[in-house]
Motif scaffolding. Structure first.
Motif, PDB file in Angstrom:
ATOM      1  N   VAL A 113       0.788  -1.323   0.137  1.00  0.00           N
ATOM      2  CA  VAL A 113       0.032   0.004  -0.100  1.00  0.00           C
ATOM      3  C   VAL A 113       1.052   1.326   0.066  1.00  0.00           C
ATOM      4  O   VAL A 113       0.508   2.315  -0.179  1.00  0.00           O
ATOM      5  CB  VAL A 113      -1.004   0.152   0.954  1.00  0.00           C
ATOM      6  N   ASN A 114       2.206   1.160   0.181  1.00  0.00           N
ATOM      7  CA  ASN A 114       3.205   2.201   0.321  1.00  0.00           C
ATOM      8  C   ASN A 114       3.800   2.394  -0.881  1.00  0.00           C
ATOM      9  O   ASN A 114       4.740   3.322  -1.340  1.00  0.00           O
ATOM     10  CB  ASN A 114       4.174   2.082   1.506  1.00  0.00           C
ATOM     11  N   GLY A 115       3.413   1.764  -2.004  1.00  0.00           N
ATOM     12  CA  GLY A 115       4.273   1.497  -3.505  1.00  0.00           C
ATOM     13  C   GLY A 115       5.181   0.454  -3.375  1.00  0.00           C
ATOM     14  O   GLY A 115       5.852   0.361  -2.390  1.00  0.00           O
ATOM     15  N   GLY A 116       5.483   0.075  -4.590  1.00  0.00           N
ATOM     16  CA  GLY A 116       6.442  -0.994  -4.677  1.00  0.00           C
ATOM     17  C   GLY A 116       5.951  -2.229  -4.139  1.00  0.00           C
ATOM     18  O   GLY A 116       4.761  -2.450  -3.982  1.00  0.00           O
ATOM     19  N   GLN A 121       9.750  -3.370   1.295  1.00  0.00           N
ATOM     20  CA  GLN A 121       9.507  -2.275   2.183  1.00  0.00           C
ATOM     21  C   GLN A 121      10.391  -2.586   3.328  1.00  0.00           C
ATOM     22  O   GLN A 121      11.006  -3.850   3.708  1.00  0.00           O
ATOM     23  CB  GLN A 121       8.122  -2.847   2.879  1.00  0.00           C
ATOM     24  N   PRO A 122      10.823  -1.499   4.226  1.00  0.00           N
ATOM     25  CA  PRO A 122      11.887  -1.702   5.223  1.00  0.00           C
ATOM     26  C   PRO A 122      11.350  -2.582   6.360  1.00  0.00           C
ATOM     27  O   PRO A 122      12.086  -3.173   6.956  1.00  0.00           O
ATOM     28  CB  PRO A 122      11.914  -0.225   5.937  1.00  0.00           C
ATOM     29  N   SER A 123      10.064  -2.630   6.509  1.00  0.00           N
ATOM     30  CA  SER A 123       9.447  -3.691   7.437  1.00  0.00           C
ATOM     31  C   SER A 123       9.594  -5.067   6.911  1.00  0.00           C
ATOM     32  O   SER A 123       9.192  -5.775   7.921  1.00  0.00           O
ATOM     33  CB  SER A 123       7.991  -3.214   7.808  1.00  0.00           C
ATOM     34  N   PHE A 124       9.994  -5.501   5.958  1.00  0.00           N
ATOM     35  CA  PHE A 124      10.015  -6.840   5.450  1.00  0.00           C
ATOM     36  C   PHE A 124      10.990  -7.699   6.142  1.00  0.00           C
ATOM     37  O   PHE A 124      12.311  -6.976   5.908  1.00  0.00           O
ATOM     38  CB  PHE A 124       9.977  -7.067   3.942  1.00  0.00           C
ATOM     39  N   LYS A 129      13.711 -12.574   2.561  1.00  0.00           N
ATOM     40  CA  LYS A 129      14.341 -11.740   1.376  1.00  0.00           C
ATOM     41  C   LYS A 129      14.820 -12.751   0.532  1.00  0.00           C
ATOM     42  O   LYS A 129      14.179 -12.594  -0.787  1.00  0.00           O
ATOM     43  CB  LYS A 129      15.187 -10.924   1.740  1.00  0.00           C
ATOM     44  N   LYS A 130      15.530 -13.766   0.763  1.00  0.00           N
ATOM     45  CA  LYS A 130      16.357 -14.594  -0.422  1.00  0.00           C
ATOM     46  C   LYS A 130      15.323 -15.528  -1.010  1.00  0.00           C
ATOM     47  O   LYS A 130      15.263 -15.628  -2.264  1.00  0.00           O
ATOM     48  CB  LYS A 130      17.358 -15.627   0.389  1.00  0.00           C
ATOM     49  N   VAL A 131      14.291 -16.060  -0.297  1.00  0.00           N
ATOM     50  CA  VAL A 131      13.255 -16.825  -0.741  1.00  0.00           C
ATOM     51  C   VAL A 131      12.209 -15.969  -1.707  1.00  0.00           C
ATOM     52  O   VAL A 131      11.740 -16.281  -2.249  1.00  0.00           O
ATOM     53  CB  VAL A 131      12.522 -17.973   0.337  1.00  0.00           C
ATOM     54  N   SER A 132      11.950 -15.006  -0.997  1.00  0.00           N
ATOM     55  CA  SER A 132      10.804 -14.067  -1.540  1.00  0.00           C
ATOM     56  C   SER A 132      11.581 -13.536  -2.972  1.00  0.00           C
ATOM     57  O   SER A 132      10.868 -13.487  -4.066  1.00  0.00           O
ATOM     58  CB  SER A 132      10.591 -12.604  -0.844  1.00  0.00           C
TER      59      SER A 132
END
Length: 207
Positions: A113-116, A121-124, A129-132
């Motif tokens: 919802v914040n774009g991208g 996002q910084p909160s992810f 992150k690697k699997v995503s």
């Protein structure tokens, strides 16, 4: 329908096969270890690897649709089965003239919802992150294929029941929908396939 399935020994793939057979469809599944998939009427099991294009093509030949339940091997080293596997799948589908493909990914590939994307996002969480990133590669292989694809993307996939009652939202995760059962992810895949819903869309799903 005759459905080619990849990742059939996994949680979602195994449930999808169960539900598809119960609905009267036939399934051909490519697995590395056929002993992990119990023989049943309507199920054809092929021993092979999704990273081998010849095995993938053999599995898809004659299919009306393709479903991938492929996931990462782990958060630290997810491997290439989902990403390169999907590239092999769509290449075989294009060659064979098969149009419909559905897959599963984590919710990080959905829009924020914040774009991208959510995983940018910084909160992810860093741990995912690697699997995503591999999930994103699989989605992009679908998106750029020109095929009739659907990618369901979720938060936590947990053991549970097939309720058929969950929320979906194209391109975004439903607000607060941070988990969904294995059984309902498989239910969604079969529903979207049967009803030809969500063509060329990412779909967030959760309770």
């Amino acid at each position: 329908m005759h459905i080619a399935v990849f990742g059939g020994t996994g949680r979602v793939g195994g449930r999808f096969i169960e539900y598809a057979l119960a609905e009267g469809h036939t399934v051909r599944a490519l697995v590395r270890d056929p002993a992990k998939l119990a023989p049943r009427p309507g199920l054809d099991v092929i021993a092979g690897d999704v990273l081998n294009p010849a095995d993938v093509e053999r599995t898809i030949t004659g299919a009306d649709a393709v479903v991938s339940g492929l996931g990462g091997a782990g958060v630290n080293d997810p491997g290439d089965a989902q990403s390169q596997g999907m590239r092999n799948i769509v290449a075989a589908m294009q060659k064979l003239g098969v149009r419909r493909v559905l897959g599963v990914a984590g919710g990080g590939i959905l829009n924020s919802v914040n774009g991208g994307l959510r995983h940018d996002q910084p909160s992810f969480p860093d741990v995912f992150k690697k699997v995503s990133a591999k999930h994103k590669e699989a989605w992009l292989a679908m998106r750029d294929s020109g095929l009739d694809w659907t990618m369901v993307a979720t938060g936590d996939i947990v053991p549970g029941e097939r309720t058929g009652v969950y929320r979906t939202l194209e391109e975004f995760l439903p607000d607060g929908g941070r988990k969904i059962s294995v059984e309902d992810v498989a239910d969604f895949l079969l529903m979207a396939l049967r009803e030809r819903k969500h063509l060329q869309k990412r779909v967030g799903a959760g309770y």
